[in-house]
Design a protein around this motif. Structure first.
Motif: not given
Length: 333
Positions: A307-312
């Motif tokens: 439940d995590e996403t990559s940052i820009e």
């Protein structure tokens, strides 16, 4: 869990991305050897001397992998993104080698592997043939299981083999920090980055340099997770040195270290900026806050499962993410 061999007849030949100075692959091998402890094992390696010294196992060079088949009754293709799009020649040859190993009646097992949905036409065909003939298949994520199911092949999902490798004592990690010249009394952010994706690598480099310049109260340590001896873009140490040339405050962990020592180092960090898959796993296992910068499908799949996403990859996003990890530290901006 040790000494588990699934009834594979001995001796067993282990094949994978070993001896290429990749921390994740060496951690996979350490976990696999732990799991197969007590069996008659030989490891195929690009650098047999390094592999034997690091893991205490008999090792043979890649060029003798075919001739050694006649001396082994089973083959284990062990762990990692061996069947991913970034593996190059090794990933294209492994399915063919696995099919060759099956002749006439040798057992072949795929253990702890990750499998990308996108395969070349020929490579995908051979991999499907191998999967349907394998004595056992274990994958490290649900995405790989689903790819195999789309080929009407069943598999077992188990944690990455590196999870079976014990960490070195905390003192080892602290020693590595000191070796790199890091001031351990200040917050320390690990940088586990790669320039495999050239375009993303350029963006990440600009982001890191901008972030480091905005955070003079934080120590930054580049931890190379791969030091490929032949392919510069797969050698994170070269990327580290280029970043240090632009931002001299960045410390770099030099040398080749046992993956258990690198895992111990993660435990000494305040946070980690992770592009590499095993950097994500090591940080998670060490309980270290993660700033994810995913470059590959395997990283994105792991992040989705957690439940995590990559940052820009921008200086603003990276600086904000690190500040959020260190709310008690006063930083100049």
């Amino acid at each position: 869990m040790t000494g588990e061999g699934f009834g594979l007849p001995e001796p067993i030949l282990i094949v994978g991305g070993y001896g290429y100075r990749n921390v994740g692959d060496e951690a996979i091998l350490a976990g696999l050897l732990h799991r197969l402890a007590g069996r008659g094992l030989t490891v195929v390696s690009r650098s047999p001397a390094e592999t034997s010294a690091m893991h205490g196992v008999r090792s043979i060079p890649v060029w003798s992998a075919v001739s050694e088949l006649r001396h082994h009754r089973s083959v284990v293709i062990g762990g990692g993104g061996l069947f991913g799009r970034h593996m190059g020649l090794l990933g294209r040859l492994l399915p063919a080698y696995g099919l060759l190993a099956r002749v006439p009646s040798r057992a072949v097992a795929l253990m702890g592997v990750g499998i990308d949905a996108e395969q070349s036409a020929l490579g995908g065909t051979m991999l499907r043939m191998l999967a349907r003939r394998a004595a056992r298949i274990e994958v490290r994520d649900a995405t790989s299981r689903d790819v195999l199911r789309s080929w009407h092949v069943e598999s077992v999902v188990r944690p990455d083999l590196s999870s079976l490798m014990p960490a070195a004592p905390p003192s080892v990690g602290r020693h590595l920090l000191a070796m790199a010249g890091v001031d351990g009394s200040r917050p320390v952010i690990g940088l586990c980055l790669t320039a495999i994706d050239e375009r993303m690598g350029d963006a990440v480099a600009d982001a890191v340099v901008g972030c480091v310049n905005r955070m003079p109260d934080v120590e930054f340590l580049f931890v190379p997770m791969s030091q490929h001896p032949y392919v510069p873009r797969h050698n994170d140490l070269e990327f580290a040195r280029s970043l240090r040339g632009r931002a001299p405050r960045i410390r770099v962990l030099e040398g080749v270290h046992h993956p258990a020592a690198v895992l111990s180092l993660f435990g000494a960090l305040s946070g980690a900026v992770c592009m590499r898959y095993h950097a994500l796993l090591f940080a998670d296992r060490a309980g270290v806050p993660i700033v994810p910068l995913a470059y590959a499908d395997k990283c994105r799949a792991w992040l989705a499962e957690h439940d995590e996403t990559s940052i820009e990859p921008t200086a603003d996003a990276l600086t904000s993410a690190i500040r959020a990890l260190l709310p008690a530290v006063r930083m100049a901006g």
